[in-house]
Design a protein around this motif. Sequence first.
Motif, PDB file in Angstrom:
ATOM      1  N   LEU A  17       0.828  -1.199   0.000  1.00 16.11           N
ATOM      2  CA  LEU A  17       0.000   0.000   0.000  1.00 16.11           C
ATOM      3  C   LEU A  17       0.866   1.254   0.000  1.00 16.11           C
ATOM      4  N   ALA A  18       1.913   1.272   0.801  1.00 15.82           N
ATOM      5  CA  ALA A  18       2.814   2.430   0.837  1.00 15.82           C
ATOM      6  C   ALA A  18       3.438   2.656  -0.535  1.00 15.82           C
ATOM      7  N   GLU A  19       3.838   1.583  -1.203  1.00 14.26           N
ATOM      8  CA  GLU A  19       4.424   1.691  -2.539  1.00 14.26           C
ATOM      9  C   GLU A  19       3.393   2.204  -3.542  1.00 14.26           C
ATOM     10  N   MET A  20       2.160   1.705  -3.446  1.00 15.60           N
ATOM     11  CA  MET A  20       1.091   2.141  -4.350  1.00 15.60           C
ATOM     12  C   MET A  20       0.807   3.634  -4.187  1.00 15.60           C
ATOM     13  N   VAL A  21       0.768   4.090  -2.944  1.00 12.72           N
ATOM     14  CA  VAL A  21       0.502   5.501  -2.662  1.00 12.72           C
ATOM     15  C   VAL A  21       1.623   6.370  -3.228  1.00 12.72           C
ATOM     16  N   GLN A  22       2.867   5.967  -2.990  1.00 13.66           N
ATOM     17  CA  GLN A  22       4.004   6.749  -3.490  1.00 13.66           C
ATOM     18  C   GLN A  22       3.997   6.787  -5.015  1.00 13.66           C
ATOM     19  N   GLN A  23       3.709   5.656  -5.641  1.00 14.64           N
ATOM     20  CA  GLN A  23       3.671   5.595  -7.095  1.00 14.64           C
ATOM     21  C   GLN A  23       2.559   6.488  -7.658  1.00 14.64           C
ATOM     22  N   SER A  24       1.386   6.438  -7.036  1.00 16.33           N
ATOM     23  CA  SER A  24       0.270   7.280  -7.488  1.00 16.33           C
ATOM     24  C   SER A  24       0.616   8.755  -7.355  1.00 16.33           C
ATOM     25  N   ALA A  25       1.233   9.121  -6.252  1.00 15.76           N
ATOM     26  CA  ALA A  25       1.621  10.520  -6.030  1.00 15.76           C
ATOM     27  C   ALA A  25       2.660  10.954  -7.059  1.00 15.76           C
ATOM     28  N   ASP A  26       3.637  10.103  -7.309  1.00 12.73           N
ATOM     29  CA  ASP A  26       4.676  10.431  -8.283  1.00 12.73           C
ATOM     30  C   ASP A  26       4.084  10.619  -9.680  1.00 12.73           C
ATOM     31  N   GLN A  27       3.190   9.711 -10.068  1.00  9.43           N
ATOM     32  CA  GLN A  27       2.581   9.777 -11.402  1.00  9.43           C
ATOM     33  C   GLN A  27       1.730  11.034 -11.570  1.00  9.43           C
ATOM     34  N   ALA A  28       1.080  11.454 -10.495  1.00  6.74           N
ATOM     35  CA  ALA A  28       0.208  12.632 -10.568  1.00  6.74           C
ATOM     36  C   ALA A  28       0.953  13.932 -10.275  1.00  6.74           C
ATOM     37  N   GLY A  29       2.218  13.829  -9.878  1.00  9.13           N
ATOM     38  CA  GLY A  29       2.988  15.019  -9.549  1.00  9.13           C
ATOM     39  C   GLY A  29       2.522  15.687  -8.268  1.00  9.13           C
ATOM     40  N   ILE A  30       2.036  14.886  -7.327  1.00  9.04           N
ATOM     41  CA  ILE A  30       1.529  15.414  -6.058  1.00  9.04           C
ATOM     42  C   ILE A  30       2.575  15.177  -4.972  1.00  9.04           C
ATOM     43  N   ALA A  31       2.931  16.230  -4.272  1.00  8.94           N
ATOM     44  CA  ALA A  31       3.894  16.115  -3.182  1.00  8.94           C
ATOM     45  C   ALA A  31       3.191  15.533  -1.952  1.00  8.94           C
ATOM     46  N   ILE A  32       3.785  14.494  -1.387  1.00  8.27           N
ATOM     47  CA  ILE A  32       3.214  13.886  -0.179  1.00  8.27           C
ATOM     48  C   ILE A  32       4.302  13.708   0.871  1.00  8.27           C
ATOM     49  N   LYS A  33       3.843  13.667   2.105  1.00  6.54           N
ATOM     50  CA  LYS A  33       4.691  13.263   3.225  1.00  6.54           C
ATOM     51  C   LYS A  33       4.122  11.917   3.657  1.00  6.54           C
ATOM     52  N   LEU A  34       4.828  10.829   3.354  1.00  6.64           N
ATOM     53  CA  LEU A  34       4.359   9.479   3.626  1.00  6.64           C
ATOM     54  C   LEU A  34       4.966   8.973   4.922  1.00  6.64           C
ATOM     55  N   GLU A  35       4.093   8.552   5.815  1.00  4.65           N
ATOM     56  CA  GLU A  35       4.524   8.041   7.119  1.00  4.65           C
ATOM     57  C   GLU A  35       3.898   6.670   7.328  1.00  4.65           C
ATOM     58  N   LYS A  36       4.688   5.738   7.821  1.00  2.48           N
ATOM     59  CA  LYS A  36       4.185   4.404   8.129  1.00  2.48           C
ATOM     60  C   LYS A  36       4.003   4.313   9.644  1.00  2.48           C
ATOM     61  N   ILE A  37       2.788   3.992  10.062  1.00  5.48           N
ATOM     62  CA  ILE A  37       2.457   3.901  11.485  1.00  5.48           C
ATOM     63  C   ILE A  37       2.262   2.431  11.832  1.00  5.48           C
ATOM     64  N   ASP A  38       3.072   1.927  12.783  1.00  4.13           N
ATOM     65  CA  ASP A  38       2.932   0.528  13.178  1.00  4.13           C
ATOM     66  C   ASP A  38       2.536   0.353  14.647  1.00  4.13           C
ATOM     67  N   ASP A  39       2.310   1.457  15.335  1.00  9.30           N
ATOM     68  CA  ASP A  39       1.882   1.401  16.739  1.00  9.30           C
ATOM     69  C   ASP A  39       0.392   1.058  16.798  1.00  9.30           C
ATOM     70  N   MET A  40       0.065  -0.084  17.387  1.00  7.66           N
ATOM     71  CA  MET A  40      -1.315  -0.572  17.380  1.00  7.66           C
ATOM     72  C   MET A  40      -2.280   0.375  18.091  1.00  7.66           C
ATOM     73  N   ALA A  41      -1.856   1.029  19.145  1.00  9.64           N
ATOM     74  CA  ALA A  41      -2.736   1.968  19.842  1.00  9.64           C
ATOM     75  C   ALA A  41      -3.098   3.134  18.924  1.00  9.64           C
ATOM     76  N   THR A  42      -2.139   3.620  18.164  1.00  6.66           N
ATOM     77  CA  THR A  42      -2.398   4.708  17.225  1.00  6.66           C
ATOM     78  C   THR A  42      -3.318   4.236  16.109  1.00  6.66           C
ATOM     79  N   ILE A  43      -3.069   3.035  15.607  1.00  5.97           N
ATOM     80  CA  ILE A  43      -3.892   2.470  14.530  1.00  5.97           C
ATOM     81  C   ILE A  43      -5.343   2.337  14.984  1.00  5.97           C
ATOM     82  N   VAL A  44      -5.548   1.774  16.156  1.00  2.00           N
ATOM     83  CA  VAL A  44      -6.901   1.612  16.693  1.00  2.00           C
ATOM     84  C   VAL A  44      -7.531   2.976  16.961  1.00  2.00           C
ATOM     85  N   GLY A  45      -6.720   3.952  17.329  1.00  2.00           N
ATOM     86  CA  GLY A  45      -7.208   5.307  17.558  1.00  2.00           C
ATOM     87  C   GLY A  45      -7.852   5.926  16.316  1.00  2.00           C
TER      88      GLY A  45
END
Length: 82
Positions: A17-45
């Motif tokens: 999913l992270a790769e798909m998002v980065q690829q889509s942003a690159d193809q569309a010329g959209i600047a993104i700040k991509l962060e991967k969140i692996d903390d379960m409490a944050t995810i459930v939040g």
Amino acid sequence: MKDVKVLGPGCARCKTLAEMVQQSADQAGIAIKLEKIDDMATIVGYGVMSTPGLVIDGKLVHAGGLPDAKKIAGWLQDGPAT
């Protein structure tokens, strides 16, 4: 710049999913700040019970499985639906 978070424990689907998002942003010329969140409490939040989850500009747009690449591009271009 869009603030994008991929929520998940680091599984293969989360990485894809992270790769798909980065690829889509690159193809569309959209600047993104991509962060991967692996903390379960944050995810459930964010209300995610099934990963991976995708948050764009603070709004959860997808959870569970991999979304279609066209949907990702739409979310990045148009912003999350309100």
